[in-house]
Design a protein around this motif. Structure first.
Motif, PDB file in Angstrom:
ATOM      1  N   MET A   1       0.841  -1.176   0.000  1.00 10.18           N
ATOM      2  CA  MET A   1       0.000   0.000   0.000  1.00 10.18           C
ATOM      3  C   MET A   1       0.889   1.242   0.000  1.00 10.18           C
ATOM      4  O   MET A   1       1.823   1.339   0.774  1.00 10.18           O
ATOM      5  N   THR A   2       0.575   2.187  -0.868  1.00 10.30           N
ATOM      6  CA  THR A   2       1.313   3.447  -0.953  1.00 10.30           C
ATOM      7  C   THR A   2       0.513   4.535  -0.238  1.00 10.30           C
ATOM      8  O   THR A   2      -0.628   4.820  -0.600  1.00 10.30           O
ATOM      9  N   THR A   3       1.143   5.123   0.775  1.00 10.38           N
ATOM     10  CA  THR A   3       0.515   6.175   1.563  1.00 10.38           C
ATOM     11  C   THR A   3       1.048   7.527   1.109  1.00 10.38           C
ATOM     12  O   THR A   3       2.253   7.726   1.000  1.00 10.38           O
ATOM     13  N   VAL A   4       0.124   8.437   0.854  1.00  9.48           N
ATOM     14  CA  VAL A   4       0.454   9.769   0.346  1.00  9.48           C
ATOM     15  C   VAL A   4      -0.010  10.804   1.353  1.00  9.48           C
ATOM     16  O   VAL A   4      -1.076  10.660   1.960  1.00  9.48           O
ATOM     17  N   ILE A   5       0.806  11.861   1.501  1.00  8.43           N
ATOM     18  CA  ILE A   5       0.411  13.018   2.309  1.00  8.43           C
ATOM     19  C   ILE A   5       0.343  14.235   1.407  1.00  8.43           C
ATOM     20  O   ILE A   5       1.227  14.472   0.584  1.00  8.43           O
ATOM     21  N   ALA A   6      -0.717  15.013   1.597  1.00  9.64           N
ATOM     22  CA  ALA A   6      -0.829  16.363   1.034  1.00  9.64           C
ATOM     23  C   ALA A   6      -1.031  17.269   2.234  1.00  9.64           C
ATOM     24  O   ALA A   6      -1.477  16.825   3.293  1.00  9.64           O
ATOM     25  N   GLN A   7      -0.691  18.517   2.085  1.00  7.85           N
ATOM     26  CA  GLN A   7      -0.845  19.431   3.219  1.00  7.85           C
ATOM     27  C   GLN A   7      -1.123  20.838   2.728  1.00  7.85           C
ATOM     28  O   GLN A   7      -0.832  21.173   1.585  1.00  7.85           O
ATOM     29  N   GLY A   8      -1.736  21.627   3.603  1.00  5.92           N
ATOM     30  CA  GLY A   8      -2.028  23.005   3.243  1.00  5.92           C
ATOM     31  C   GLY A   8      -2.930  23.668   4.255  1.00  5.92           C
ATOM     32  O   GLY A   8      -3.277  23.081   5.275  1.00  5.92           O
ATOM     33  N   THR A   9      -3.334  24.885   3.936  1.00  2.32           N
ATOM     34  CA  THR A   9      -4.201  25.661   4.811  1.00  2.32           C
ATOM     35  C   THR A   9      -5.668  25.341   4.536  1.00  2.32           C
ATOM     36  O   THR A   9      -6.466  25.201   5.449  1.00  2.32           O
ATOM     37  N   PHE A  10      -6.048  25.267   3.275  1.00  2.00           N
ATOM     38  CA  PHE A  10      -7.395  24.897   2.840  1.00  2.00           C
ATOM     39  C   PHE A  10      -8.472  25.808   3.413  1.00  2.00           C
ATOM     40  O   PHE A  10      -9.522  25.363   3.864  1.00  2.00           O
ATOM     41  N   ASP A  11      -8.201  27.105   3.372  1.00  2.00           N
ATOM     42  CA  ASP A  11      -9.182  28.090   3.808  1.00  2.00           C
ATOM     43  C   ASP A  11     -10.088  28.377   2.615  1.00  2.00           C
ATOM     44  O   ASP A  11      -9.609  28.696   1.533  1.00  2.00           O
ATOM     45  N   LEU A  12     -11.375  28.268   2.778  1.00  2.00           N
ATOM     46  CA  LEU A  12     -12.325  28.452   1.682  1.00  2.00           C
ATOM     47  C   LEU A  12     -11.997  27.500   0.526  1.00  2.00           C
ATOM     48  O   LEU A  12     -11.341  27.873  -0.435  1.00  2.00           O
ATOM     49  N   LEU A  13     -12.420  26.281   0.651  1.00  2.00           N
ATOM     50  CA  LEU A  13     -12.138  25.272  -0.384  1.00  2.00           C
ATOM     51  C   LEU A  13     -12.594  25.749  -1.756  1.00  2.00           C
ATOM     52  O   LEU A  13     -13.660  26.341  -1.893  1.00  2.00           O
ATOM     53  N   HIS A  14     -11.791  25.454  -2.761  1.00  2.00           N
ATOM     54  CA  HIS A  14     -12.085  25.855  -4.137  1.00  2.00           C
ATOM     55  C   HIS A  14     -11.583  24.780  -5.096  1.00  2.00           C
ATOM     56  O   HIS A  14     -10.928  23.816  -4.668  1.00  2.00           O
ATOM     57  N   PRO A  15     -11.869  24.901  -6.404  1.00  2.00           N
ATOM     58  CA  PRO A  15     -11.485  23.868  -7.369  1.00  2.00           C
ATOM     59  C   PRO A  15      -9.974  23.582  -7.414  1.00  2.00           C
ATOM     60  O   PRO A  15      -9.578  22.459  -7.693  1.00  2.00           O
ATOM     61  N   GLY A  16      -9.143  24.571  -7.122  1.00  2.00           N
ATOM     62  CA  GLY A  16      -7.695  24.325  -7.079  1.00  2.00           C
ATOM     63  C   GLY A  16      -7.330  23.343  -5.981  1.00  2.00           C
ATOM     64  O   GLY A  16      -6.484  22.467  -6.166  1.00  2.00           O
ATOM     65  N   HIS A  17      -7.983  23.450  -4.830  1.00  2.66           N
ATOM     66  CA  HIS A  17      -7.752  22.496  -3.745  1.00  2.66           C
ATOM     67  C   HIS A  17      -8.190  21.093  -4.157  1.00  2.66           C
ATOM     68  O   HIS A  17      -7.486  20.109  -3.911  1.00  2.66           O
ATOM     69  N   VAL A  18      -9.367  21.008  -4.762  1.00  3.81           N
ATOM     70  CA  VAL A  18      -9.879  19.696  -5.185  1.00  3.81           C
ATOM     71  C   VAL A  18      -8.922  19.061  -6.195  1.00  3.81           C
ATOM     72  O   VAL A  18      -8.616  17.866  -6.112  1.00  3.81           O
ATOM     73  N   HIS A  19      -8.422  19.853  -7.120  1.00  3.06           N
ATOM     74  CA  HIS A  19      -7.458  19.345  -8.099  1.00  3.06           C
ATOM     75  C   HIS A  19      -6.200  18.826  -7.405  1.00  3.06           C
ATOM     76  O   HIS A  19      -5.722  17.725  -7.694  1.00  3.06           O
ATOM     77  N   TYR A  20      -5.643  19.626  -6.492  1.00  2.00           N
ATOM     78  CA  TYR A  20      -4.431  19.233  -5.763  1.00  2.00           C
ATOM     79  C   TYR A  20      -4.642  17.916  -5.032  1.00  2.00           C
ATOM     80  O   TYR A  20      -3.831  16.988  -5.144  1.00  2.00           O
ATOM     81  N   LEU A  21      -5.744  17.790  -4.302  1.00  2.88           N
ATOM     82  CA  LEU A  21      -5.972  16.572  -3.526  1.00  2.88           C
ATOM     83  C   LEU A  21      -6.281  15.378  -4.419  1.00  2.88           C
ATOM     84  O   LEU A  21      -5.864  14.255  -4.118  1.00  2.88           O
ATOM     85  N   THR A  22      -6.959  15.595  -5.525  1.00  2.00           N
ATOM     86  CA  THR A  22      -7.216  14.505  -6.469  1.00  2.00           C
ATOM     87  C   THR A  22      -5.917  14.034  -7.106  1.00  2.00           C
ATOM     88  O   THR A  22      -5.681  12.827  -7.247  1.00  2.00           O
ATOM     89  N   ASP A  23      -5.063  14.970  -7.476  1.00  2.00           N
ATOM     90  CA  ASP A  23      -3.747  14.650  -8.038  1.00  2.00           C
ATOM     91  C   ASP A  23      -2.938  13.850  -7.021  1.00  2.00           C
ATOM     92  O   ASP A  23      -2.352  12.814  -7.349  1.00  2.00           O
ATOM     93  N   ALA A  24      -2.917  14.317  -5.770  1.00  2.00           N
ATOM     94  CA  ALA A  24      -2.160  13.615  -4.723  1.00  2.00           C
ATOM     95  C   ALA A  24      -2.710  12.208  -4.498  1.00  2.00           C
ATOM     96  O   ALA A  24      -1.948  11.239  -4.402  1.00  2.00           O
ATOM     97  N   ALA A  25      -4.019  12.074  -4.441  1.00  2.00           N
ATOM     98  CA  ALA A  25      -4.639  10.764  -4.201  1.00  2.00           C
ATOM     99  C   ALA A  25      -4.304   9.774  -5.306  1.00  2.00           C
ATOM    100  O   ALA A  25      -4.142   8.571  -5.048  1.00  2.00           O
TER     101      ALA A  25
END
Length: 143
Positions: A1-25
Motif C-alpha cells: 500500500m502506498t501512503t500519500v500526504i498532502a498538506q495546506g491551509t485549505f481556507d475556503l475550499l475551491h477547485p484548485g484544492h480539489v485538483h491538488y488533492l485529487t492529483d495527490a490521491a
C-alpha cells in the motif's frame, strides 16, 4: 500500500484544492491530508475559518482517506506518525522541495517529495485561489 500526504491551509475550499488533492490521491492508495493550524501559517494571511472546520471540510472530500490537524509546534510530527511513501506539495506552495527532503532525511523519514500539477481555470471568472475569492467578496459585498 502506498501512503500519500498532502498538506495546506485549505481556507475556503475551491477547485484548485480539489485538483491538488485529487492529483495527490492518484499517486497512491491512501491519502492523508494535514491541515495547517492557524497559528502556524506565517507565509500568508491567517485563515479565516477555524482549524477544525477546515479539517472537517477536507475530510468530507471523497478522495481524502484521513484529514489531520498539523502539530502545534513541529510540522513533521504527523509525518513521522503517518510514515508516508510520498509527500505531494501543491504546485504553487511556498515550500523548498530540497529543504523538505533534507529535513525528512535528518529525521530518518524515507519518502519521495513531489509537486502536484497545476490546474488552469476552465472558464472565465473561475477562482482558484482563496486570496482571490476573499478579494472578490470584499470588492462585491463590502465596497
Amino acid at each position: 500500500m502506498t501512503t500519500v500526504i498532502a498538506q495546506g491551509t485549505f481556507d475556503l475550499l475551491h477547485p484548485g484544492h480539489v485538483h491538488y488533492l485529487t492529483d495527490a490521491a492518484a499517486r497512491g492508495d491512501e491519502l492523508h491530508v494535514i491541515v495547517a493550524r492557524r497559528e502556524n501559517v506565517t507565509h500568508k494571511a491567517k485563515p479565516v475559518l477555524p482549524d477544525r472546520q477546515r479539517r472537517d471540510m477536507v475530510a468530507a472530500l471523497d478522495v481524502v482517506d484521513e484529514a489531520h490537524l498539523g502539530h502545534p509546534e513541529d510540522i513533521f510530527v504527523p509525518i513521522e506518525r503517518i510514515q508516508p511513501d510520498v509527500i505531494v506539495l501543491g504546485y504553487d506552495q511556498h515550500h523548498d522541495d530540497d529543504g523538505i527532503r533534507a529535513a525528512l532525511s535528518d529525521r530518518g523519514i524515507d519518502c519521495a517529495v513531489e509537486r502536484a500539477s497545476a490546474r488552469e481555470p476552465r472558464y472565465e471568472g473561475e477562482l482558484l485561489s482563496t486570496g482571490r475569492i476573499i478579494e472578490r467578496i470584499v470588492h462585491e459585498r463590502v465596497e
